[in-house]
Design a protein around this motif. Structure first.
Motif, short mmCIF file in Angstrom:
data_model
loop_
_atom_site.label_atom_id
_atom_site.label_comp_id
_atom_site.label_asym_id
_atom_site.label_seq_id
_atom_site.Cartn_x
_atom_site.Cartn_y
_atom_site.Cartn_z
N SER A 21 -0.74 -99.40 -15.25
CA SER A 21 -0.44 -97.98 -15.47
C SER A 21 -1.28 -97.46 -16.62
CB SER A 21 1.04 -97.79 -15.80
OG SER A 21 1.32 -96.45 -16.08
N HIS A 22 -2.01 -96.37 -16.36
CA HIS A 22 -2.81 -95.71 -17.39
C HIS A 22 -2.66 -94.21 -17.20
CE1 HIS A 22 -4.85 -99.32 -18.84
NE2 HIS A 22 -5.01 -99.68 -17.59
N SER A 23 -2.86 -93.46 -18.26
CA SER A 23 -2.84 -92.01 -18.13
C SER A 23 -3.91 -91.40 -19.02
CB SER A 23 -1.48 -91.44 -18.53
OG SER A 23 -1.19 -91.77 -19.87
N GLY A 47 -12.61 -97.62 -17.23
CA GLY A 47 -12.57 -97.69 -18.69
C GLY A 47 -13.93 -97.52 -19.33
N GLY A 48 -14.40 -98.56 -20.00
CA GLY A 48 -15.64 -98.45 -20.75
C GLY A 48 -15.43 -97.75 -22.07
N LEU A 49 -16.53 -97.31 -22.68
CA LEU A 49 -16.44 -96.68 -24.00
C LEU A 49 -17.03 -95.28 -24.02
CD1 LEU A 49 -17.20 -99.58 -26.51
CD2 LEU A 49 -15.00 -98.55 -25.92
N SER A 50 -17.12 -94.63 -22.87
CA SER A 50 -17.59 -93.25 -22.87
C SER A 50 -16.46 -92.33 -23.32
CB SER A 50 -18.07 -92.85 -21.47
OG SER A 50 -16.99 -92.39 -20.68
N PRO A 51 -16.76 -91.07 -23.67
CA PRO A 51 -15.69 -90.13 -24.02
C PRO A 51 -14.73 -89.87 -22.87
CG PRO A 51 -17.80 -89.35 -24.83
CD PRO A 51 -18.10 -90.52 -23.93
N GLU A 52 -15.10 -90.29 -21.66
CA GLU A 52 -14.24 -90.09 -20.49
C GLU A 52 -13.45 -91.35 -20.14
OE1 GLU A 52 -16.82 -87.65 -17.51
OE2 GLU A 52 -18.14 -88.55 -18.99
N ARG A 53 -13.28 -92.23 -21.11
CA ARG A 53 -12.60 -93.51 -20.89
C ARG A 53 -11.20 -93.32 -20.30
NH1 ARG A 53 -12.01 -98.76 -22.43
NH2 ARG A 53 -9.89 -99.43 -22.91
N ASN A 54 -10.39 -92.46 -20.88
CA ASN A 54 -9.01 -92.30 -20.42
C ASN A 54 -8.95 -91.80 -18.99
OD1 ASN A 54 -7.99 -93.19 -22.81
ND2 ASN A 54 -7.43 -91.18 -23.60
N VAL A 55 -9.82 -90.85 -18.66
CA VAL A 55 -9.86 -90.32 -17.30
C VAL A 55 -10.23 -91.42 -16.32
CG1 VAL A 55 -10.90 -88.60 -15.78
CG2 VAL A 55 -10.49 -88.05 -18.19
N LYS A 99 -10.00 -79.33 -17.15
CA LYS A 99 -10.20 -80.28 -16.06
C LYS A 99 -9.00 -81.20 -15.90
CE LYS A 99 -15.25 -80.81 -15.72
NZ LYS A 99 -15.76 -79.66 -16.44
N TYR A 100 -8.38 -81.61 -17.01
CA TYR A 100 -7.43 -82.72 -16.93
C TYR A 100 -6.01 -82.40 -17.37
CZ TYR A 100 -11.76 -85.20 -16.22
OH TYR A 100 -12.98 -85.60 -15.73
N VAL A 101 -5.76 -81.19 -17.88
CA VAL A 101 -4.39 -80.81 -18.23
C VAL A 101 -3.77 -80.12 -17.02
CG1 VAL A 101 -2.96 -79.37 -19.70
CG2 VAL A 101 -4.87 -80.62 -20.69
N LEU A 145 -16.59 -98.51 -8.24
CA LEU A 145 -16.88 -97.95 -9.56
C LEU A 145 -16.02 -96.72 -9.81
CD1 LEU A 145 -20.77 -98.31 -9.69
CD2 LEU A 145 -18.99 -99.96 -10.32
N ALA A 146 -15.08 -96.84 -10.73
CA ALA A 146 -14.20 -95.73 -11.10
C ALA A 146 -14.53 -95.25 -12.50
CB ALA A 146 -12.74 -96.17 -11.02
N LEU A 147 -15.77 -95.44 -12.91
CA LEU A 147 -16.21 -95.07 -14.25
C LEU A 147 -16.69 -93.63 -14.28
CD1 LEU A 147 -18.03 -98.42 -14.69
CD2 LEU A 147 -16.24 -97.63 -16.25
N HIS A 148 -16.69 -93.03 -15.46
CA HIS A 148 -17.21 -91.68 -15.64
C HIS A 148 -18.05 -91.68 -16.91
CE1 HIS A 148 -14.51 -90.51 -12.51
NE2 HIS A 148 -13.41 -90.67 -13.24
#
Length: 351
Positions: free
Chosen positions: A62-64, A8-16, A256-258, A105-108
């Motif tokens: 569950s997250h997507s 998670g966190g608050l980077s623009p890559e939070r959802n990923v 990258k993610y679609v 660490l699963a952060l991006h």
């Protein structure tokens, strides 16, 4: 083991990151570990009298990931909605990490990859996966990383750092030294967030306006044309590289993610000589940036057969179809085993 997965966190890559964290947690549980997944920013308010009970072998999260990065304005609003907190991590995050055998660490992006979180965990003697704070910092700042890569003999595109204090002069310098076409990218964002391909002066100004919404430090980089490849380094070995072929445009956030937006070929169809060259560059880059455990390096293979290193990723994507897991699978390491291996590598390094 008892393992905390931070996402998670608050980077623009939070959802990923939330998606990666959920899948990593499931994989680790299948390997017999007890896992607690935490949003690094939100934390957990009530840990009870026996916090160890929070580590569980049951999958219940569950997250997507969405098809786009949250905008800077949306991220600011998230912070406001959470009382404008300024803490690096959320409530009880450090407490639970100290109770765990390993923190995965699963952060991006943002503080998950720039060394801030790693330095904080070091202060509290927390064992975590991936590179330490020095390597994370050096790799995350693309300008610093490119200088170190060049010094190590790794070819990388020329670039100019945009100076927002003197924008017009900075633009003229970039046009003179880099020219068109070029690429504009924030220095410390991942997943191609804020990246633009630029063909002329007007597009350059628009691209800089977009990139500086994410951070003030921005690179204007020479564009190299060719095949896009990426290669991971895992536990003192390079893995078979992947060739990335977007079906439309370049390898941006959506591609990258679609699902099905990009064709990915692993192992890449390259000659033995090219495999040797890219593996040599990856090993040099890993050492030059003082990385640890694992990382992924992105390249362009130009028409002359030369590799150009674009950047290093210290916490690459970790869904089963992400690039690092694909490369690991090519040498017989399935997704669950890869997650287990990364956790055990961290623990072994600590011991």
């Amino acid at each position: 083991m008892n393992i905390v997965v931070l996402a998670g966190g608050l980077s623009p890559e939070r959802n990923v990151s939330l998606t990666s964290g959920t899948l990593i947690s499931s994989a680790l549980r299948r390997k017999g570990h007890k896992v607690l997944m935490l949003d690094v920013y939100e934390g957990i308010k009530d840990v009870g009298a026996d916090p160890i009970k929070l580590f569980t072998s049951v999958d219940n999260a569950s997250h997507s990931a969405g098809s786009r990065a949250p905008s800077p304005e949306e991220l600011v609003q998230i912070k406001k909605n959470n009382g404008n907190r300024n803490e690096l991590v959320g409530e009880n995050v450090i407490k639970m990490c100290k109770l765990a055998d390993v923190t995965f660490l699963a952060l991006h992006g943002d503080m998950g990859e720039n060394g801030q979180l790693q330095a904080t965990l070091d202060v509290f003697d927390v064992t975590y996966t991936g590179s330490g704070y020095i390597g994370s910092l050096l790799a995350m700042d693309k300008d610093i990383a490119k200088k170190l890569l060049r010094d190590a003999g790794v070819r990388t595109p020329d670039s100019v750092r945009f100076d927002p204090e003197r924008p017009d002069a900075s633009i003229e310098e970039a046009i003179e030294k880099i020219g068109f076409p070029c690429i504009v990218k924030p220095c410390s964002c991942g997943s191609s967030v804020g990246v633009s391909m630029v063909e002329d002066r007007e597009e350059l100004r628009c691209a800089l306006e977009l990139a500086t919404k994410y951070e003030s430090s921005v690179l204007i980089e020479q564009r190299i044309f060719g095949r896009e490849l990426t290669q991971a380094y895992l536990d003192d070995r390079t893995l078979p590289p992947v060739e990335i072929i977007p079906k439309c445009g370049f390898y941006d956030y959506a591609n990258k993610y679609v699902a099905n937006a990009t064709e990915e070929i692993c192992p890449a169809n390259i000659t033995p000589e090219q495999l040797y060259a890219v593996s040599k560059a990856t090993k040099k880059g890993f050492a030059a940036l003082r990385l640890g455990g694992y990382a992924r390096f992105d390249y362009i293979l130009d028409d002359n057969g030369e590799f150009w290193c674009l950047e290093a990723n210290t916490l690459p994507g970790m869904t089963p179809t992400s690039l690092l897991p694909q490369e690991a699978a090519a040498v017989g390491i399935d997704y669950d085993s890869l997650c287990d291996k990364l956790a055990n590598m961290a623990l072994a390094k600590k011991k």
